[in-house]
Scaffold this motif. Sequence first.
Motif, mmCIF file in Angstrom:
data_model
loop_
_atom_site.group_PDB
_atom_site.id
_atom_site.type_symbol
_atom_site.label_atom_id
_atom_site.label_comp_id
_atom_site.label_asym_id
_atom_site.label_seq_id
_atom_site.Cartn_x
_atom_site.Cartn_y
_atom_site.Cartn_z
ATOM 1 N N ALA A 53 72.139 40.559 63.596
ATOM 2 C CA ALA A 53 73.420 41.042 62.773
ATOM 3 C C ALA A 53 73.926 39.553 62.237
ATOM 4 O O ALA A 53 73.818 38.689 62.940
ATOM 5 N N LEU A 54 74.497 39.454 61.006
ATOM 6 C CA LEU A 54 75.154 38.141 60.687
ATOM 7 C C LEU A 54 76.775 38.882 60.484
ATOM 8 O O LEU A 54 77.152 39.710 59.908
ATOM 9 N N VAL A 55 77.507 38.042 61.018
ATOM 10 C CA VAL A 55 79.185 37.984 60.792
ATOM 11 C C VAL A 55 79.479 36.566 60.292
ATOM 12 O O VAL A 55 79.050 35.598 60.792
ATOM 13 N N TRP A 56 80.166 36.575 59.208
ATOM 14 C CA TRP A 56 80.517 35.329 58.389
ATOM 15 C C TRP A 56 81.952 35.668 58.079
ATOM 16 O O TRP A 56 82.172 36.450 57.093
ATOM 17 N N ALA A 57 82.884 34.760 58.476
ATOM 18 C CA ALA A 57 84.171 34.752 58.126
ATOM 19 C C ALA A 57 84.648 33.432 57.574
ATOM 20 O O ALA A 57 84.173 32.302 57.968
ATOM 21 N N SER A 58 85.302 33.628 56.336
ATOM 22 C CA SER A 58 85.576 32.481 55.250
ATOM 23 C C SER A 58 86.954 32.540 55.090
ATOM 24 O O SER A 58 87.604 33.614 54.719
ATOM 25 N N VAL A 59 87.853 31.496 55.080
ATOM 26 C CA VAL A 59 89.215 31.306 54.583
ATOM 27 C C VAL A 59 89.365 30.743 53.216
ATOM 28 O O VAL A 59 88.536 30.043 53.010
ATOM 29 N N TRP A 60 90.091 31.223 52.517
ATOM 30 C CA TRP A 60 90.253 30.790 51.187
ATOM 31 C C TRP A 60 91.750 30.238 50.742
ATOM 32 O O TRP A 60 92.662 30.564 51.216
ATOM 33 N N LEU B 271 88.460 42.022 52.793
ATOM 34 C CA LEU B 271 89.391 40.905 52.563
ATOM 35 C C LEU B 271 90.748 41.364 53.383
ATOM 36 O O LEU B 271 91.315 42.082 53.385
ATOM 37 N N GLU B 272 90.943 40.163 54.518
ATOM 38 C CA GLU B 272 92.022 40.455 55.656
ATOM 39 C C GLU B 272 92.977 39.227 55.468
ATOM 40 O O GLU B 272 92.892 38.136 54.890
ATOM 41 N N GLN B 273 94.265 39.632 56.253
ATOM 42 C CA GLN B 273 95.023 38.350 56.215
ATOM 43 C C GLN B 273 95.146 37.925 57.797
ATOM 44 O O GLN B 273 95.059 38.775 58.645
ATOM 45 N N VAL B 274 94.692 36.704 57.679
ATOM 46 C CA VAL B 274 94.792 36.080 59.073
ATOM 47 C C VAL B 274 95.699 34.815 59.353
ATOM 48 O O VAL B 274 95.354 33.862 58.652
ATOM 49 N N GLY B 275 96.470 34.863 60.120
ATOM 50 C CA GLY B 275 97.429 33.687 60.103
ATOM 51 C C GLY B 275 98.116 33.431 58.788
ATOM 52 O O GLY B 275 98.252 32.094 58.522
ATOM 53 N N GLY B 276 98.302 34.374 58.090
ATOM 54 C CA GLY B 276 98.953 34.221 56.778
ATOM 55 C C GLY B 276 98.050 33.832 55.727
ATOM 56 O O GLY B 276 98.512 33.335 54.784
ATOM 57 N N LYS B 277 96.651 33.471 56.017
ATOM 58 C CA LYS B 277 95.901 32.981 54.633
ATOM 59 C C LYS B 277 94.750 34.309 54.668
ATOM 60 O O LYS B 277 94.616 35.005 55.668
ATOM 61 N N PRO C 256 87.251 41.954 63.984
ATOM 62 C CA PRO C 256 87.762 41.061 62.954
ATOM 63 C C PRO C 256 89.375 40.564 63.417
ATOM 64 O O PRO C 256 89.525 39.603 63.070
ATOM 65 N N ALA C 257 90.023 41.486 64.174
ATOM 66 C CA ALA C 257 91.316 41.119 64.313
ATOM 67 C C ALA C 257 91.573 39.977 65.205
ATOM 68 O O ALA C 257 92.559 39.212 65.531
ATOM 69 N N ARG C 258 90.511 39.715 66.047
ATOM 70 C CA ARG C 258 90.542 38.588 67.098
ATOM 71 C C ARG C 258 90.000 37.375 66.455
ATOM 72 O O ARG C 258 89.882 36.310 66.957
ATOM 73 N N ILE C 259 89.650 37.391 64.942
ATOM 74 C CA ILE C 259 89.361 36.198 64.345
ATOM 75 C C ILE C 259 90.812 35.203 64.277
ATOM 76 O O ILE C 259 91.622 35.583 63.999
ATOM 77 N N THR C 260 90.443 33.712 64.516
ATOM 78 C CA THR C 260 91.624 32.862 64.452
ATOM 79 C C THR C 260 91.110 31.766 63.459
ATOM 80 O O THR C 260 89.988 31.564 63.268
ATOM 81 N N ILE C 261 92.060 31.371 62.979
ATOM 82 C CA ILE C 261 92.245 30.081 61.930
ATOM 83 C C ILE C 261 93.019 28.906 62.519
ATOM 84 O O ILE C 261 94.306 29.382 62.897
ATOM 85 N N ASP C 262 92.680 27.739 62.163
ATOM 86 C CA ASP C 262 93.282 26.690 62.598
ATOM 87 C C ASP C 262 93.447 25.671 61.556
ATOM 88 O O ASP C 262 92.571 24.920 61.476
ATOM 89 N N SER C 263 94.705 25.436 60.980
ATOM 90 C CA SER C 263 94.785 24.449 59.764
ATOM 91 C C SER C 263 94.690 23.109 60.420
ATOM 92 O O SER C 263 95.301 22.948 61.240
ATOM 93 N N PRO C 264 93.901 22.091 59.607
ATOM 94 C CA PRO C 264 93.909 20.773 60.178
ATOM 95 C C PRO C 264 95.255 20.142 60.025
ATOM 96 O O PRO C 264 96.079 20.373 59.193
#
Length: 444
Positions: free
Chosen positions: A343-350, A404-410, A428-436
Amino acid sequence: MLTSRTPRLRTAALAVCASAGLVAACGDKPKAGEGPFADLVAEVVPKIEREMGLPFKTPPKLETRSRDEVAVFVRKQLESERGKQQVAGQEAVYKLLGLIPDTMNLGGLLQRLLEEQIVGYYDPATKVLYVVDGAPEALLNQTVSHELVHALQDQYIRVDSIQAQTDDGDRQVAAQSVLEGQAVFMQLRIDANAGPMLKMPGGWDRIRDMIRDGSVGMPVFASAPRAVREGLLFPYLGGADFVRRFINARPEKELLTDLPVSTKQILNDSAYFSGSAATRDLPTKVTLPAPKTGTVFYSNTFGEFETRLALVQYLRNDELARRAAIGVDGDRYAVIKLPQGNALVWASVWDSPVDAADFLDAMGDAARRRYELGKQDVPAGSTTRRYDAPATPKRTARTVTISLEQVGGKPVVIYMDLPAGASAPIDPARITIDSPAAGNASGR
């Protein structure tokens, strides 16, 4: 672009443009009176030092090897533990995206590509440039020029440490593009024929086309899947184009101390050249949770360049793929082994909701075409897509979901390609993002 020390699809050492008489493999040379090609080295070294604004700290060293010896060296890199893992991971994800045939052995293809193209290589471990015995003189001269640049680069930054950054493929490709791009553009500048051409209006565009056209004369390369060909060419041509723009804006000696950290920075002036290193566009880190079921076989990042590749394979429209990928701000994918298959899981922030929506539509269309499915009626404003691909004699049934979801406001687009009937391996609800954080842009 690719380096035989890091034989992932995007970083294995190839002279992919050698037949065009413009690009070769990797290098390091001795001063006049020491070893083979000493006179050529003595002629080229001062030109490189003058153009780059950096002196060699120690004289470069060059040795010759037979073609069989070079083939053995390349094979050992591909068969190393790290090499096998990277090639297997790249093969798995490219097959899941339909970028290479399901029956293709990527490691075997890379081996044939390297053996077809290699004229020489610079080995950061030994600090020696090795040149193949009996190489045509024209290619050999260009190889020496190109690889001397790598030798000089290695005296100011650790080339082997860049090649070892295997867990962030996008950053690795960006750094490799500077190394190869600088070597290509330097080689051209000091060449008696190409140098004057570069100064003409449109000269670089013509040379770039010549390099691309030259690859037609290499049967293995010409017959490789498009994603493989473009992945191999990008660090040379995309990198050279970035270096050309850099030295029009800043002293070239600053290049190695301020490396771009993403292919977005390589491809877009606004992502790298606007503002200072502390304020430029840095990628957002995306972290996928541990799978609820199955095991992670391979995980990495695509970045803007490979996102384009994933789109253009089935959209068949370079400009549409470029526009759909340009807003990507960071990503992470994982190939997960399930009992039913991979399986492929790919999360991208925009960058914006509009960018995310554009990618949602474009990637959905690419997935539909990849599995030869008819168009769907999608309600206006819908933020989800689902494609159920029936089994065929060549593959089992698959299910693709894109949301298309909202994660950490993005805005985050989550793409999953699973064996039919398999449940989503991650939450998917446990995906996290960390802005540099500001100030982490130098890439040193």
